[in-house]
Design an enzyme around this catalytic site. Structure first.
Site: not given
Ligand code: F6R
Length: 239
Positions: A67, A133
């Protein structure tokens, strides 16, 4: 779903790193799907070290990121392009033309991104973090989950979570381009990582293992034929 509970973040990163290293050694022209965020930083450090020690070579690897925010230029400190450059791409011998991110327009936007993945032979291993979430990539919980890559509105809870990386909440982008649930599920292997207490609710729904819910997108991974969840004890609720 194969579930591994690790003592801490370092062990989680090492276990995940070992899987990627084995994949790259077995198939030097692997197609890898990358995630950003705080969760995979230790894994990328592991890969950089393995590269420096001569254990892996990125020269034939192709990558597809999950993303990217809409509205941030690639050189913005909080863009996912920048994140990958800082944490991995600038430190290994991955050719620039082998790097792919979903785009807002053009060839790599929407289903064009899904086609590019297919044309590259499909993703061998997709690395994923989990949102508090239960989101994977930016596929947010809701009544419907999109199958294809496309533009999404981020939920207030995700904007809130991501605000820690920006100077103020107002600066956090509210839209993103992201792989869809179908895009993710077509990867041959899913490697899902989670650490810390904040991920406990989402992780517990996967560990229960008996249902899927669009309200917790990561549960869809339970239907994947080769998915691994690697978590630390805090995310697993062991302490
Ligand atoms: C990032 C992504 C998000 C993160 C998720 C967790 O490319 O796709 O889904 O994996 O928001 O983020 P962190 O690792 O910062 O807790």
């Amino acid at each position: 779903m194969k579930i591994t509970v690790c003592k801490d973040y370092d062990e989680m990163s090492r276990r995940a790193g070992e899987i990627i290293v084995r994949q790259m050694q077995k198939k030097p022209d692997s197609v890898l799907g990358f995630a950003t965020g705080s969760t995979p930083i230790g894994l990328y450090q592991y890969l950089v070290k393995a590269y420096e020690e001569g254990k892996i070579d990125f020269s034939k690897i192709t990558t597809f990121n999950l993303d990217e925010y809409i509205g941030l230029p690639p050189d913005h400190e909080q863009s996912y392009h920048y994140f990958m450059e800082e944490n991995l791409f600038s430190k290994v011998n991955l050719p620039k033309e082998a790097i792919h991110f979903p785009a807002v327009e053009g060839e790599l936007s929407g289903k064009g991104y899904d086609k590019a993945i297919e044309d590259a032979g499909g993703i061998d291993i997709q690395i994923l973090g989990i949102g508090r979430d239960g989101h994977m990539a930016f596929v947010e919980p809701g009544e419907k989950l999109s199958i294809f890559t496309g533009k999404y509105d981020l939920l207030p809870s995700t904007i809130e979570d991501n605000a820690r990386f920006f100077k103020s909440r107002e600066e956090v982008p509210t839209k993103a381009v992201t792989m869809g649930m179908g895009t993710i599920m077509r990867a041959r292997k899913l490697l899902i990582l989670a650490n810390g207490e904040a991920k406990r609710d989402a992780v517990s729904q996967v560990m229960e293992g008996d249902h899927v819910s669009t309200l917790c997108p990561v549960t869809f991974a339970l239907m994947h034929p080769d998915a691994s969840l690697i978590v630390d004890e805090e995310a697993a609720g062991y302490r």
